[in-house]
Write a protein that holds these residues in place. Structure first.
Motif, PDB file in Angstrom:
ATOM      1  N   PHE A 113       0.485  -1.033  -0.028  1.00 29.67           N
ATOM      2  CA  PHE A 113       0.294  -0.013  -0.068  1.00 29.67           C
ATOM      3  C   PHE A 113       0.774   1.256  -0.113  1.00 29.67           C
ATOM      4  CE2 PHE A 113      -2.408  -3.329   1.330  1.00 29.67           C
ATOM      5  CZ  PHE A 113      -3.662  -3.483   0.671  1.00 29.67           C
ATOM      6  N   VAL A 114       0.865   1.769  -1.165  1.00 28.04           N
ATOM      7  CA  VAL A 114       1.698   3.067  -1.171  1.00 28.04           C
ATOM      8  C   VAL A 114       0.885   4.475  -1.231  1.00 28.04           C
ATOM      9  CG1 VAL A 114       3.409   2.458  -3.561  1.00 28.04           C
ATOM     10  CG2 VAL A 114       1.265   3.508  -3.806  1.00 28.04           C
ATOM     11  N   THR A 115       1.263   5.257  -0.552  1.00 25.81           N
ATOM     12  CA  THR A 115       2.023   6.691  -0.283  1.00 25.81           C
ATOM     13  C   THR A 115       2.460   7.538  -1.636  1.00 25.81           C
ATOM     14  OG1 THR A 115       2.245   6.583   2.329  1.00 25.81           O
ATOM     15  CG2 THR A 115       1.852   8.736   1.408  1.00 25.81           C
ATOM     16  N   THR A 116       1.027   7.576  -2.488  1.00 24.97           N
ATOM     17  CA  THR A 116       1.389   8.255  -3.843  1.00 24.97           C
ATOM     18  C   THR A 116       2.224   9.560  -4.018  1.00 24.97           C
ATOM     19  OG1 THR A 116      -0.617   8.898  -4.458  1.00 24.97           O
ATOM     20  CG2 THR A 116      -0.780   7.368  -4.411  1.00 24.97           C
ATOM     21  N   GLY A 117       1.639  10.302  -2.763  1.00 24.08           N
ATOM     22  CA  GLY A 117       2.573  11.814  -2.354  1.00 24.08           C
ATOM     23  C   GLY A 117       4.092  11.438  -2.246  1.00 24.08           C
ATOM     24  N   PHE A 118       4.214  10.945  -1.319  1.00 27.22           N
ATOM     25  CA  PHE A 118       5.613  10.096  -1.351  1.00 27.22           C
ATOM     26  C   PHE A 118       6.255   9.071  -2.604  1.00 27.22           C
ATOM     27  CE2 PHE A 118       7.847   6.303   1.787  1.00 27.22           C
ATOM     28  CZ  PHE A 118       8.940   7.780   1.900  1.00 27.22           C
ATOM     29  N   VAL A 119       6.100   8.684  -2.844  1.00 29.65           N
ATOM     30  CA  VAL A 119       6.062   7.975  -4.394  1.00 29.65           C
ATOM     31  C   VAL A 119       6.700   8.887  -5.387  1.00 29.65           C
ATOM     32  CG1 VAL A 119       6.139   6.020  -5.687  1.00 29.65           C
ATOM     33  CG2 VAL A 119       4.795   5.473  -3.844  1.00 29.65           C
ATOM     34  N   SER A 120       5.850   9.855  -5.474  1.00 36.56           N
ATOM     35  CA  SER A 120       5.718  11.313  -6.884  1.00 36.56           C
ATOM     36  C   SER A 120       6.584  12.191  -6.527  1.00 36.56           C
ATOM     37  CB  SER A 120       4.641  11.876  -6.865  1.00 36.56           C
ATOM     38  OG  SER A 120       3.390  10.593  -7.412  1.00 36.56           O
ATOM     39  N   ASN A 121       7.792  11.636  -5.007  1.00 36.70           N
ATOM     40  CA  ASN A 121       8.535  12.815  -4.329  1.00 36.70           C
ATOM     41  C   ASN A 121       8.002  14.419  -4.183  1.00 36.70           C
ATOM     42  OD1 ASN A 121      11.407  12.535  -3.493  1.00 36.70           O
ATOM     43  ND2 ASN A 121      11.613  11.872  -6.060  1.00 36.70           N
ATOM     44  N   GLU A 122       6.474  14.416  -3.726  1.00 35.99           N
ATOM     45  CA  GLU A 122       6.277  15.450  -3.138  1.00 35.99           C
ATOM     46  C   GLU A 122       6.154  15.795  -2.353  1.00 35.99           C
ATOM     47  OE1 GLU A 122       2.175  14.698  -5.152  1.00 35.99           O
ATOM     48  OE2 GLU A 122       2.877  15.241  -7.500  1.00 35.99           O
ATOM     49  N   THR A 123       6.881  14.976  -1.213  1.00 34.20           N
ATOM     50  CA  THR A 123       6.489  15.067   0.232  1.00 34.20           C
ATOM     51  C   THR A 123       7.531  13.566   0.192  1.00 34.20           C
ATOM     52  OG1 THR A 123       5.183  15.086   2.320  1.00 34.20           O
ATOM     53  CG2 THR A 123       4.278  13.622   0.967  1.00 34.20           C
ATOM     54  N   THR A 223      -0.748  11.756   1.129  1.00 33.88           N
ATOM     55  CA  THR A 223       0.033  12.361   2.488  1.00 33.88           C
ATOM     56  C   THR A 223       0.093  12.146   3.283  1.00 33.88           C
ATOM     57  OG1 THR A 223      -1.211  13.732   2.857  1.00 33.88           O
ATOM     58  CG2 THR A 223      -0.655  14.439   1.451  1.00 33.88           C
ATOM     59  N   HIS A 224      -0.686  10.427   3.813  1.00 33.08           N
ATOM     60  CA  HIS A 224      -0.473  10.005   5.042  1.00 33.08           C
ATOM     61  C   HIS A 224      -1.190  10.307   5.825  1.00 33.08           C
ATOM     62  CE1 HIS A 224       1.277   6.953   7.855  1.00 33.08           C
ATOM     63  NE2 HIS A 224       1.677   5.890   6.938  1.00 33.08           N
ATOM     64  N   PRO A 225      -2.084  11.354   6.078  1.00 39.69           N
ATOM     65  CA  PRO A 225      -3.312  11.805   7.753  1.00 39.69           C
ATOM     66  C   PRO A 225      -3.492  10.286   7.828  1.00 39.69           C
ATOM     67  CG  PRO A 225      -4.572  12.498   5.532  1.00 39.69           C
ATOM     68  CD  PRO A 225      -2.921  11.242   4.846  1.00 39.69           C
TER      69      PRO A 225
END
Ligand SMILES: [Zn+2]
Length: 325
Positions: A113-123, A223-225
């Motif tokens: 289960f991926v945190t997409t903003g993390f994988v996209s290098n946005e956060t 963003t994993h909130p």
């Protein structure tokens, strides 16, 4: 060794494990992992221990994918006995580097289960930001007015991290980022825009390669909130945007969501309604339940453990007996 551990060791020596395993045969054990490290120190479980755990699963259990287990359950078909499901949260690069080769060698299906903003290098993940700031800071003491506490950083970094991270879980998401940015100023640390190497995410290329090689990918938000701490528009964005980007990247439907943090207080009916509305078919919690598939939008999981005897207690059913009591 605690009394419980002694009881477990004796029971194991007497063949009690076989009895427990038999009693637990119809209870799927869904395991939740986060990080697998190759270094002696650091976050998560060492890859040698992880390999040992996976070898136990490959030898003694029916490792099935979450999708397969749910497909059988949805069609009222019998579930395989001694079923174990492997899941990973967050989307750290160490999954690709350390866990994926072990899982591939043993042909064990897994869902990440991926945190997409993390994988996209946005956060990068906010608990890591706090850990990073505390480890980099050179200041002697930190006063946190929100906690009415002064931490002596030379001796108290771990306690400070726990207290501050716990506080962040309780506040509305809109307050969390300003609080963390303010903390960086107090600690005289510049937060890098992207995660430093030790907190690095998977890349989309790695996700694509794994998706083409037996790893299922689900959403763990953008963003994993804490989902229950979001306003409605942000809640919908987190659910819809993470699903959409994974589907665009992989050209496959995404059916599963995994709650960030995932404790019972982080799950409620409003969020579950929105998960449903966004088109997910199931969602995963971060605590074990007696009947893990009973609530499709809060499926119970066992947190993985770096200690082999604790791992054995989970998979051989010792923990199930304690859940039932
Ligand atoms: Zn997470």
């Amino acid at each position: 060794m605690t009394v419980k551990n002694i009881a477990y060791a004796i029971g194991k020596a007497l063949g009690g494990v076989k009895v427990l395993k038999y009693l637990a045969r119809n209870h799927p054990r869904i395991l939740m992992y986060h990080r697998i490290r190759a270094t002696a120190e650091g976050d998560g479980i060492h890859v040698d221990v992880f390999r040992q755990q996976m070898e136990i699963l490959a030898r003694d259990f029916n490792v099935v994918s979450l999708e397969e287990l749910l497909h059988l359950a949805n069609n009222n078909q019998p579930l395989p006995q001694h079923a174990v499901v492997i899941t990973f949260d967050d989307g750290y690069e160490d999954f690709y580097l350390n866990a994926f080769p072990v899982l591939q060698a043993l042909s064990l299906p897994t869902t990440v289960f991926v945190t997409t903003g993390f994988v996209s290098n946005e956060t990068w993940l906010w608990p890591d930001k706090i850990k990073y700031m505390l480890s980099e800071s050179q200041i002697g003491t930190l006063f946190v007015p929100e906690l009415n506490t002064t931490f002596t950083l030379k001796t108290d970094k771990l306690r400070a991290w726990h207290s501050i991270a716990d506080y962040c879980l309780t506040i509305p998401n809109k307050q969390k980022n300003p609080f963390i940015n303010d903390l960086a100023i107090k600690l005289s640390v510049t937060l890098p825009f992207s995660a430093p190497d030790m907190y690095k995410a998977l890349s989309w290329d790695q996700v694509k390669e794994m998706s083409a090689n037996g790893i299922d990918i689900g959403s763990h938000s953008v963003t994993h909130p804490v989902m229950t701490k979001l306003e409605l528009t942000d809640l919908r964005d987190e659910l819809e945007n993470s699903k959409r980007i994974i589907e665009q990247m992989l050209n496959k439907p995404v059916t599963g969501f995994c709650f960030p943090n995932g404790l019972s207080e982080d799950i409620n009916e409003e969020v579950q309604g929105e998960i449903n509305r966004a088109g997910y078919q199931y969602a995963l919690a971060a605590f074990p339940t007696l009947n893990p598939l009973a609530e499709r939008l809060a499926i119970g999981r066992y947190p993985a453990h770096p200690d082999i005897s604790e791992f054995e207690k989970i998979v051989y059913g010792f923990r199930l007996q304690r859940l039932s009591n």
